[in-house]
Design a protein around this motif. Structure first.
Motif, PDB file in Angstrom:
ATOM      1  N   ASP A   1      -6.465  12.147  -1.595  1.00  0.00           N
ATOM      2  CA  ASP A   1      -7.242  11.253  -1.677  1.00  0.00           C
ATOM      3  C   ASP A   1      -8.256  11.419  -0.694  1.00  0.00           C
ATOM      4  O   ASP A   1      -9.094  10.320  -0.597  1.00  0.00           O
ATOM      5  CB  ASP A   1      -6.678   9.500  -1.514  1.00  0.00           C
TER       6      ASP A   1
ATOM      7  N   CYS B   1      -1.104  14.203   5.438  1.00  0.00           N
ATOM      8  CA  CYS B   1       0.185  14.213   4.339  1.00  0.00           C
ATOM      9  C   CYS B   1       1.279  14.661   5.131  1.00  0.00           C
ATOM     10  O   CYS B   1       1.233  15.822   5.815  1.00  0.00           O
ATOM     11  CB  CYS B   1      -0.174  14.909   3.140  1.00  0.00           C
TER      12      CYS B   1
ATOM     13  N   ARG C   1       4.076  18.753  -8.228  1.00  0.00           N
ATOM     14  CA  ARG C   1       3.044  17.639  -8.283  1.00  0.00           C
ATOM     15  C   ARG C   1       2.020  17.546  -7.299  1.00  0.00           C
ATOM     16  O   ARG C   1       0.935  16.860  -7.569  1.00  0.00           O
ATOM     17  CB  ARG C   1       4.022  16.527  -7.700  1.00  0.00           C
TER      18      ARG C   1
ATOM     19  N   THR D   1      -0.148  13.892  -7.437  1.00  0.00           N
ATOM     20  CA  THR D   1       0.720  12.812  -7.825  1.00  0.00           C
ATOM     21  C   THR D   1       1.927  12.744  -6.420  1.00  0.00           C
ATOM     22  O   THR D   1       2.788  11.859  -6.700  1.00  0.00           O
ATOM     23  CB  THR D   1       1.410  12.815  -9.330  1.00  0.00           C
ATOM     24  N   HIS D   2       2.012  13.751  -5.716  1.00  0.00           N
ATOM     25  CA  HIS D   2       3.123  13.814  -4.769  1.00  0.00           C
ATOM     26  C   HIS D   2       3.164  12.488  -3.809  1.00  0.00           C
ATOM     27  O   HIS D   2       4.248  12.302  -3.438  1.00  0.00           O
ATOM     28  CB  HIS D   2       2.984  15.068  -4.104  1.00  0.00           C
ATOM     29  N   PRO D   3       2.182  11.881  -3.546  1.00  0.00           N
ATOM     30  CA  PRO D   3       2.364  10.944  -2.283  1.00  0.00           C
ATOM     31  C   PRO D   3       3.348   9.658  -2.769  1.00  0.00           C
ATOM     32  O   PRO D   3       3.704   8.780  -2.135  1.00  0.00           O
ATOM     33  CB  PRO D   3       0.948  10.474  -2.285  1.00  0.00           C
ATOM     34  N   SER D   4       3.398   9.749  -4.129  1.00  0.00           N
ATOM     35  CA  SER D   4       4.226   8.411  -4.906  1.00  0.00           C
ATOM     36  C   SER D   4       5.680   9.059  -4.549  1.00  0.00           C
ATOM     37  O   SER D   4       6.730   8.020  -4.878  1.00  0.00           O
ATOM     38  CB  SER D   4       4.165   8.313  -6.496  1.00  0.00           C
ATOM     39  N   HIS D   5       5.893  10.221  -4.335  1.00  0.00           N
ATOM     40  CA  HIS D   5       7.396  10.721  -3.761  1.00  0.00           C
ATOM     41  C   HIS D   5       7.857   9.813  -2.699  1.00  0.00           C
ATOM     42  O   HIS D   5       7.274   9.873  -1.637  1.00  0.00           O
ATOM     43  CB  HIS D   5       7.766  11.821  -3.931  1.00  0.00           C
ATOM     44  N   PRO D   6       9.306   9.549  -2.637  1.00  0.00           N
ATOM     45  CA  PRO D   6       9.733   8.689  -1.394  1.00  0.00           C
ATOM     46  C   PRO D   6       9.786   9.710  -0.036  1.00  0.00           C
ATOM     47  O   PRO D   6       9.570   9.416   0.932  1.00  0.00           O
ATOM     48  CB  PRO D   6      11.223   8.451  -1.545  1.00  0.00           C
TER      49      PRO D   6
ATOM     50  N   THR E   1       4.637  10.867   2.985  1.00  0.00           N
ATOM     51  CA  THR E   1       3.829   9.707   3.570  1.00  0.00           C
ATOM     52  C   THR E   1       2.374  10.119   3.757  1.00  0.00           C
ATOM     53  O   THR E   1       2.314  11.167   4.000  1.00  0.00           O
ATOM     54  CB  THR E   1       4.540   8.858   4.664  1.00  0.00           C
TER      55      THR E   1
END
Length: 298
Positions: free
Chosen positions: A214, A225, A241, A246-251, A254
């Motif tokens: 983003d 990141c 990802r 889309t990897h920022p949605s992985h736990p 951050t």
């Protein structure tokens, strides 16, 4: 400023595409009525000295012909000046051009677009990152990915991309979290264990990996990141990802936002930083955003 445009050419970019790309780009500029001067240095230091001389002499624009490495070198010459930057992206990764919606591996289209932007006075003021005296446009990377680069650069066999694939496999085998000390702006220093930390002025590196998905290049902030401690299996699941962002949605991931970031580790960790794919040096490193540091012809 004059109507003479300087083509800053890496003849070996993209396995020779740089030398070939200079011709259609120069043709498009000459057709538009601009004089064209080509700069090719004997090495990176000589090329940069020649580019800076062209900027100091009032060239109408500095046009980087090559890949992200050539764009990075051009930034060292134009950052903080009134000289606009053009990009004819014909390298391997071309992340700077992709992020900014410029033609990739189409020298004629890039040259025409630059000529039209010059004619219409059309440019976009972009932020740049700076660490020490070094400017960067896209991402400052450290950790797993910089270790892969370090290992790949030490290898003499095989050649090409496969060398870095082997380096990645070797680093996966040795995967371990890195204890970072991180400072965001004026906040207290934080202890963060991470697999890697990427400081993004732009969103992508490595030929389309949207590690700081983003990040935008004119908001005065980095997107940082942090991929936390993870197993080999988790890293291999997260890695694909990154190309989709889309990897920022992985736990395990951050994202932080800051205008100034300090990264530090114990020297025994041997962690280096790479900016725009070029080796900067060992941590600690401080990265700062500089607003509107360059004008990009778009």
């Amino acid at each position: 400023m004059t109507s003479e445009i300087t083509l800053f050419v890496n003849p070996v970019a993209g396995r020779g595409r740089g030398a070939r790309a200079a011709q259609p780009a120069a043709h498009a500029l000459r057709e538009a009525g601009y004089g064209v001067r080509t700069v090719v240095g004997e090495d990176a230091a000589d090329a940069l000295a020649r580019a800076r001389q062209a900027v100091d002499s009032g060239t109408g624009a500095l046009v980087a012909v090559g890949g992200d490495g050539m764009v990075s070198l051009a930034l060292q010459a134009v950052a903080g000046t009134d000289t606009p930057l053009g990009v004819v992206a014909v390298g391997t990764g071309n992340d700077f051009a992709r992020v900014n919606g410029l033609p990739v591996r189409d020298a004629a289209a890039a040259g025409t677009g630059i000529a039209e932007a010059l004619r219409d006075g059309r440019s976009r003021a972009l932020d740049l990152g700076r660490t020490g005296e070094r400017w960067f446009g896209t991402v400052l990377a450290s950790g797993f990915d910089s270790r892969v680069n370090d290992r790949g650069n030490r290898m003499r066999w095989p050649v090409g991309r496969f060398r870095y694939d082997l380096a990645m496999l070797a680093e996966l085998a040795a995967l371990r979290p890195i204890p970072y000390r991180v400072t965001f702006d004026d906040a207290p220093e934080r202890q963060i264990e991470a697999t890697l930390i990427a400081v993004g002025n732009g969103s992508s590196y490595g030929g389309g990996m949207r590690i700081c998905a983003d990040a935008v290049m004119d908001d005065g902030l980095f997107d940082v990141c942090v991929v936390g401690p993870c197993s080999r299996t988790t890293l291999l699941r997260v890695f694909p990802r990154v190309y989709r962002g889309t990897h920022p949605s992985h736990p395990v991931v951050t994202v932080h936002r800051a205008a100034r970031v300090r990264l530090d580790v114990d020297p025994a960790q041997g962690v280096t930083g790479y900016a725009d794919g070029e080796r900067i040096g060992p941590l600690p490193l401080v990265a700062e955003t500089v607003s509107k540091a360059v004008r990009l012809l778009v």
